[in-house]
Design an enzyme around this catalytic site. Sequence first.
Site, mmCIF file in Angstrom:
data_model
loop_
_atom_site.group_PDB
_atom_site.id
_atom_site.type_symbol
_atom_site.label_atom_id
_atom_site.label_comp_id
_atom_site.label_asym_id
_atom_site.label_seq_id
_atom_site.Cartn_x
_atom_site.Cartn_y
_atom_site.Cartn_z
ATOM 1 N N ARG A 16 -6.991 -40.426 -29.051
ATOM 2 C CA ARG A 16 -6.925 -39.475 -27.935
ATOM 3 C C ARG A 16 -5.488 -39.171 -27.496
ATOM 4 N NH1 ARG A 16 -10.840 -42.330 -24.076
ATOM 5 N NH2 ARG A 16 -9.927 -44.059 -25.224
ATOM 6 N N ASN B 59 -13.907 -39.436 -25.692
ATOM 7 C CA ASN B 59 -14.832 -40.111 -26.594
ATOM 8 C C ASN B 59 -16.240 -39.751 -26.180
ATOM 9 O OD1 ASN B 59 -12.847 -41.378 -28.034
ATOM 10 N ND2 ASN B 59 -13.032 -43.329 -26.957
#
Length: 760
Positions: free
Chosen positions: A25, A43
Amino acid sequence: MDTEQNVTQKAVIKISGIVQGVGFRPFVLRYADKNGIKGFVRNEGGQVLIHAFGNPRSLAAFADGILRDSPAGSRIISFDKRISELPPSELTPPGFIIAKSSADLSGEVMPTPDLAVCGDCLKELFTKGDPRYRNPFISCTLCGPRFSVLRRMPYDRENISMSDFPMCGFCASQYHDESDRRCHAQTVCCNGCGPVLGFVGAGCTASGEKALENAVRALKKGQIVAVKGIGGYHLACSPFLGFSADKLRILKGREHKPFAVMFSELSEIKEHCEVNPGEEALLCGSERPIVLLKRRENSSVSESVSLKSRFLGAFLPYTPLQCMLLKETGPLIMTSANATGLPIIKDDEEMLRFYNGHDELFGVLLHDRKIERRLDDSVMAFACGFPQFVRRARGFVPTAACYSGEGGPAVLSLGPQQKNTVCLSKNGYFYPSAEIGDLDTAEACGVYRGAVRDMRELFSIKPEVAVCDLHPDYESTRFAESLGLPLVRVQHHFAHIASVLAEENIKERVIGVAFDGTGCGTDGTVWGGEFLIASPFGFSRAGHISPVKFLGSDESVKQGWKSAFCLLAHAGITPSDGRFPVVEAALKNGVNTIISTSMGRVFDAVSSILGICHVSTYEGQCAVELENAAARYRGDAEALPYTISESETAFTADLTQCIKAVYESANKGLDPCFLAMRFHKTVSRLTVDMCLKLRQKYKIGSVALSGGVFQNRILVEDTVPVLKKAGFRVLLNKKVPPNDGGISLGQAYIGRFAGSGSEE
Ligand code: ZN
Ligand code: FE
């Protein structure tokens, strides 16, 4: 300038694979900022979801960048990008953020494979005063054991073998600190908590640094020491002392198969081997496989390590313990701890029993973190400019090897007898297991059944279809029959070709060339030199090499000289060797004989006829040494004669004239290396010729090459460019090995489409 670039579009990107716990990320955030993209990343279940807003050009650059530069430990299996015009109701967000994770678990949740120790941790490991200075178990969110310590999903501290070690206050504070590199690092520990090293040796036991010192001292003296690794124990000793390697061969019961060497640094590998940039990337990747490299002629690595091979299996340390050890000892042979043919040892008690039973073993360097899963080192090699697996295990497993699109039944394929792997498939993802090995011993069969149970639980897959080999006597076939599931039986070479199709998600027909040692055919004979017209929906045997009568016992398969006599007898040649009449009589009377088109046995036979290698002490040794002999020849070599004939159903390539020529030239005293090269050229030419004939007959322009014989680099690198030049699309295994280690993927791919009817 085109106005199109001023339009704001929205891209919804779903990425699955190894994308969590690897810094994915923050990486996406950086690329968004770099390309001026707004939106968020988060996520979602096991996937990463991105909503990206930007103009078409920057969206494309953003997506390309993610695919191209994704973090070292990550692996993208599927990348689904949907672009839409921005609806008037939706506003472009002001910036790009990492949004809170969604608890939705509908995506594919994949356990992460084991990751090599990272640079940041290494720095701490060797920095005096650091709380983890010389801690052999240092790790962080980006590195450390994963699959090998996993007891059950999900991957959390209480579900891994590190749960045996309560975190100290210091580690716990880092674990909960969102700004810390070790935030939610499940394997975190320090010198104040966590596992402890130990050494058990002749008359000396020690723990901590003393344990390491004992191991170092013994290794420097040329002793053999067992060292606990990630997925099992290694047997280690110096690669520069021939007597150590020789002793290790006695200990393992391994006569000739080369050993791999672990080097402490890349520069050290380069002193002993040639390394191209692709190989360098493989060596340094977080998977840390053994890479088969061209060995330098002036290398001081003992001849006893890799014997006649022109390659040396080299790899870099991947655990902090290995890094600490090799810093003191320099390069070490690192081979899996087990007697040849048995599974790698992973438990301490088992290792100590092994130690007590083997005088050649000086001691055991161990620790109290349990290994939950048996994983051998992966082995890779470069051929035709890209990496290929020889063995797929630690570092790659349990990642899905490929994705074939949504749908299809949940499939469990049980693999072959040798180099066994099993494969699970669900929702279009294919999860091959680590290589379990040959199912020839009770121990291996026990490990095999355990591995199947483990995989089913881990992925919580309830298979609806089982797939096995046609061979009725394979352990894997019998096990498949015991499952009580609808069973699909798949011909061995069809499975080889399907493994290539699976990797690229190919559903149309290809010309499949499958060359290997042996596989049960649909006509009751033993196949192994096959040209198939194949799609996942079925196959026909469109060609093969000419069938020859061989001695059939397992023992005879290893005796290249017996295969040679069988081929010579077939060619009407009577060599003046006292043993020939016995073989000839056995063939005539049909004593344990088989009819076979095995290409592997032709390679073995030629190796023996040329006096290169007469008996294989490990699988394929005669053929491997033939290849190495051919590689020693530098100069032009032409193909030897062969014929191709056509019947109503199939083409037959007859190598009789080639065998005659090899035999006669060898008798005239011609250079065996030159003849070995001519033989390779012959097989390559024959392959291309057959493909041309099949393309003309079936109008198919794609060729898939698979089977153990295609690990032969000379053959592959001779054949592929010629096929490409002739306009073929050439497909080779990239995600599983071309040898029997890839069979389970092919079986699962066929199983996925079983019953769905042909799309041809
Ligand atoms: Zn780390
Ligand atoms: Fe095979």
